[in-house]
Design a protein around this motif. Structure first.
Motif, PDB file in Angstrom:
ATOM      1  N   GLN A 188       0.824  -1.209   0.000  1.00 44.16           N
ATOM      2  CA  GLN A 188       0.000   0.000   0.000  1.00 44.16           C
ATOM      3  C   GLN A 188       0.862   1.264   0.000  1.00 44.16           C
ATOM      4  O   GLN A 188       0.449   2.286  -0.537  1.00 44.16           O
ATOM      5  N   ASN A 201      -6.957  -1.498   4.776  1.00 41.37           N
ATOM      6  CA  ASN A 201      -7.704  -2.750   4.712  1.00 41.37           C
ATOM      7  C   ASN A 201      -6.974  -3.647   3.732  1.00 41.37           C
ATOM      8  O   ASN A 201      -7.170  -3.569   2.522  1.00 41.37           O
ATOM      9  N   ASN A 202      -6.113  -4.464   4.244  1.00 35.70           N
ATOM     10  CA  ASN A 202      -5.224  -5.261   3.411  1.00 35.70           C
ATOM     11  C   ASN A 202      -5.984  -6.233   2.516  1.00 35.70           C
ATOM     12  O   ASN A 202      -5.598  -6.450   1.373  1.00 35.70           O
ATOM     13  N   GLN A 203      -7.075  -6.797   3.007  1.00 40.69           N
ATOM     14  CA  GLN A 203      -7.841  -7.758   2.210  1.00 40.69           C
ATOM     15  C   GLN A 203      -8.483  -7.061   1.000  1.00 40.69           C
ATOM     16  O   GLN A 203      -8.425  -7.559  -0.122  1.00 40.69           O
ATOM     17  N   GLU A 204      -9.073  -5.906   1.218  1.00 41.29           N
ATOM     18  CA  GLU A 204      -9.675  -5.148   0.118  1.00 41.29           C
ATOM     19  C   GLU A 204      -8.592  -4.679  -0.859  1.00 41.29           C
ATOM     20  O   GLU A 204      -8.786  -4.705  -2.073  1.00 41.29           O
ATOM     21  N   GLU A 261      -5.648  -6.098  -1.565  1.00 42.90           N
ATOM     22  CA  GLU A 261      -5.167  -7.231  -2.358  1.00 42.90           C
ATOM     23  C   GLU A 261      -6.189  -7.645  -3.412  1.00 42.90           C
ATOM     24  O   GLU A 261      -5.834  -7.937  -4.558  1.00 42.90           O
ATOM     25  N   LYS A 262      -7.460  -7.643  -3.037  1.00 40.10           N
ATOM     26  CA  LYS A 262      -8.523  -8.013  -3.972  1.00 40.10           C
ATOM     27  C   LYS A 262      -8.599  -6.999  -5.123  1.00 40.10           C
ATOM     28  O   LYS A 262      -8.718  -7.370  -6.287  1.00 40.10           O
ATOM     29  N   GLU A 317      -5.622  -7.395  -7.472  1.00 38.07           N
ATOM     30  CA  GLU A 317      -5.825  -8.546  -8.367  1.00 38.07           C
ATOM     31  C   GLU A 317      -6.750  -8.189  -9.526  1.00 38.07           C
ATOM     32  O   GLU A 317      -6.514  -8.575 -10.668  1.00 38.07           O
TER      33      GLU A 317
END
Length: 191
Positions: free
Chosen positions: A57, A101-104, A106-107, A110
């Motif tokens: 990020q 928000n690391n999950q958001e 990364e998504k 991608e």
């Protein structure tokens, strides 16, 4: 055959040959230049996509900036035009605003890499179609010239009642041939 028919045929053949040669050499030069530039552009986008995929990020903004200057800027202004890269601009904006928000993050990353892959594939397929299209266009041009030449040279050997029949063959063919030559010599490819 008399001398006038032979001279007329020779002049028509020379003009057709010259116009076809000019068209083909110009088309080949333009196509080669565009192909080389597109290849460089695809390599740059591919490298940026790899960098984005590996980025965090904190350092993604520099890669997004590199990407922004290599995609279609009209996509930022026009809503939802995939051909103008609007979907990629939307993803860039989301990535720039993601808050820890690391999950958001990364998504979304991608998704951006996936869209860039699709854009590269689309550009590659478009380039292949253009190369094939130039061959087809050259064949059409050549056949049109041959048919026109044959009909124009044989029109002297037929009677007055058959001239009308030949006009129905020559007029559309000659107009198509002339249109293609003028269009190809004086316009640039838009795509």
């Amino acid at each position: 055959m008399d001398l006038q028919v032979i001279l007329t045929s020779t002049v028509v053949a020379a003009v057709i040959s010259t116009l076809t040669s000019v068209y083909n050499s110009r088309r080949t030069g333009n196509l080669k230049y565009i192909t080389e530039e597109r290849q460089k552009w695809r390599e740059e986008i591919r490298k940026i996509a790899e960098d984005i995929n590996d980025s965090s990020q904190e350092d993604i903004k520099k890669y997004l900036t590199k990407l922004k200057v290599r995609i279609n800027a009209y996509g930022k202004m026009w809503e939802k035009s995939c051909y103008e890269d609007a979907h990629i601009w939307d993803i860039i904006e989301v990535l720039e605003q993601v808050d820890n928000n690391n999950q958001e993050f990364e998504k979304t990353k991608e998704q951006l890499v996936y869209f860039l892959s699709l854009m590269l594939k689309y550009d590659w397929e478009r380039q292949k179609r253009e190369v094939a299209g130039s061959k087809i266009s050259s064949i059409k041009l050549f056949l049109s010239a041959i048919i026109t030449l044959i009909v124009l040279t044989s029109v002297r050997n037929i009677g007055a009642e058959q001239i009308v029949s030949c006009a129905f063959i020559v007029a559309p063919n000659l107009s198509m041939f002339t249109y293609e030559i003028i269009l190809k010599l004086f316009t640039y490819d838009k795509e």
